[in-house]
Design an enzyme around this catalytic site. Structure first.
Site, PDB file in Angstrom:
ATOM      1  N   CYS A  25       0.831  -1.204   0.000  1.00 16.31           N
ATOM      2  CA  CYS A  25       0.000   0.000   0.000  1.00 16.31           C
ATOM      3  C   CYS A  25       0.869   1.259   0.000  1.00 16.31           C
ATOM      4  CB  CYS A  25      -0.980  -0.025   1.171  1.00 16.31           C
ATOM      5  SG  CYS A  25      -2.381   1.088   0.967  1.00 16.31           S
ATOM      6  N   HIS A  34      -3.638  -5.471   1.341  1.00 16.44           N
ATOM      7  CA  HIS A  34      -3.400  -5.757   2.759  1.00 16.44           C
ATOM      8  C   HIS A  34      -3.844  -7.190   3.051  1.00 16.44           C
ATOM      9  CE1 HIS A  34      -2.338  -1.720   4.059  1.00 16.44           C
ATOM     10  NE2 HIS A  34      -3.350  -1.239   3.355  1.00 16.44           N
TER      11      HIS A  34
END
Length: 485
Positions: free
Chosen positions: A332, A433
């Protein structure tokens, strides 16, 4: 039992990390076992660990765990107000799972009257659907400076007229002072709401504690409902603070920079318990140890944390690591840092501006006001021997990355390419994630990084076993509550 005598019951703590999240999860699991339809609820949460919900929003990670304990899919009504700090004085305000604004502390204090309406709406919807709602407070109700317009603790309890359990952590010391001092800071009506106390994380001979319990009950006129044991080896998603990691005995070394606004560090929980992995978080000022794999985690302030990496000397340390054959993964915000630049033209995460990236992947990122929230499934494509490995996870980011590196993706998600790999195969970046939570993806990623292990970590099974353990320990508390009703 399919009826619980407390339609709404709130757990508050004398301090942060007293055990509120765990106790709510335990009560949810216990009530489900007894046939009660129960939902968790936290009016306001401040955390950088969040989860994507079934209705396409985001809530605090602890409430997602509590939903699992209750046998439910996480929903935005379980945490209607989420604050995600982007600096020491400002935070992204998420209402009903969607970003509402970036506010400083003073502006948010004025906004609380609006936030309270969202809280009450969500609570009303849960009450209409479930037999019981178990509520988690935030921090401590004794914060005098935050009493005005409080929506997280006694302000909420007073608004919905619910009883409260007060939990205190004996392991950190001063438990009796914490409880008595908290009561002294409350109003008469707030003190009257407290049904009793739970003393958490006790280890030792309970007989040595009993004189203190007697004194506490005599001083306060309220019962000690339960003394809960210190349980070692739990696998539970942390709400925010990075869990202490005991240096592992595994030979494979994974190093993660613990930058100031690191988010969703639960991404590393599967590595934390892997028997062949030695996971280390490196904080400010600490030397960077040698590693087989360096992972750059997510961030709530990508440009700010990128500046921290430069100031701490990480770029040169990472280049040296790569020269010696090491591997690097960026997740991310960490993925964005791997590119040539990160632009924030609208001031999404702080002051507007441009930052130089690490230059390890041929891409650049522009932060946007729109946040992507999605639960995803797919397969690994980052290495020939990983093509059959499944991956699951969730996306929760603001920003669009473009560049030649995306032509060599790391994963295939719902038929589309995702992430990027460097031409030399040493650097991998992704917006996913939770990519280590699926055993197949975890094994494939570690194999790509150099670890060939026969061990498989089943995170779902570990989580379920831990929820059952905390529920078993809290069973006497539920029995006492039923007896007092």
């Amino acid at each position: 039992m399919n009826r619980f005598p407390y339609p709404t019951l709130m757990v508050q703590g004398t301090t942060s990390d007293a055990g509120k999240s765990t106790l709510v999860a335990a009560l949810c699991r216990l009530l489900v076992r007894r046939g009660v339809r129960v939902a968790p609820f936290k009016p306001q949460n401040m955390a950088l660990n969040s989860a994507v919900t079934s209705d396409g929003g985001e809530i605090g990670r602890a409430q997602a765990l509590q939903a699992v304990a209750a046998g439910l899919e996480p929903h935005t009504d379980m945490n209607p107000v989420l604050l995600k700090p982007s600096s020491d004085t400002g935070a992204q305000v998420v209402i009903h799972g969607r970003v509402r604004a970036e506010m400083n502390a003073r502006d948010y204090h004025q906004y609380k009257t609006v936030a309270m309406q969202a809280v009450l709406e969500s609570h009303a919807r849960l009450r209409a659907q479930y037999d019981a709602v178990i509520v988690e407070g935030a921090g401590s109700p004794a914060e005098i400076n935050l009493r005005d317009r409080d929506i997280a603790n006694m302000g909420f309890a007073e608004a919905v007229d619910c009883p409260v359990i007060l939990v205190a952590d004996i392991d950190r010391g001063g438990v009796f002072a914490h409880i008595v001092g908290t009561l002294a800071c409350l109003s008469d009506s707030e003190r009257a709401r407290i049904k009793g106390f739970v003393i958490n994380r006790f280890r030792g001979d309970i007989r040595l504690l009993e004189p203190g319990l007697d004194w506490l009950e005599e001083q306060t006129g309220k019962p000690v409902l339960a003394v809960l044991p210190y349980l070692h080896g739990l696998y539970l998603d942390a709400e925010d603070a990075v869990q202490a990691v005991t240096p592992g005995t595994g030979a494979f070394r994974v190093v993660v920079p613990s930058y100031p606004r690191m988010s969703n560090h639960t991404d590393f929980d599967a590595l934390r318990v892997h028997p062949d992995v030695d996971l280390r978080f490196v904080r400010e000022g600490e030397p960077v140890p040698d590693a087989d794999l360096i992972i750059l985690p997510g961030s709530k302030n990508t440009r700010g944390d990128l500046a921290w990496l430069h100031a701490q000397g990480w770029p040169e340390r990472i280049r040296r690591h790569l020269r010696y054959g090491g591997k690097v993964i960026g997740i991310c915000g960490g993925f964005q840092m791997l590119g040539s630049c990160v632009d924030d033209p609208h001031g999404v995460e702080g002051a507007a501006g441009h930052s130089r990236g690490l230059g390890l992947l041929g891409l650049g990122t522009t932060l946007t006001r729109q946040k992507r929230l999605a639960q995803v499934t797919g397969r690994c494509v980052f290495a020939p021997d990983a093509l059959e490995a499944a991956v699951t996870g969730y996306e929760i980011h603001m920003g669009v990355s473009t560049g030649d590196a995306l032509a060599r993706p790391a994963f295939e998600i719902d038929g589309r390419p995702e992430g990027a790999c460097s031409d030399d195969g040493q650097v991998l970046g992704t917006y996913l994630h939770g990519l280590f939570d699926h055993a197949d993806a975890c094994t494939a990623l570690l194999r790509w990084a150099g670890l060939h292990s026969a061990h498989v970590v089943d995170t779902a099974a570990l989580r379920e076993a831990s929820l059952d353990r905390i529920a078993d320990a809290a069973a006497p508390l539920l029995d006492r509550l039923l007896a007092l009703a």
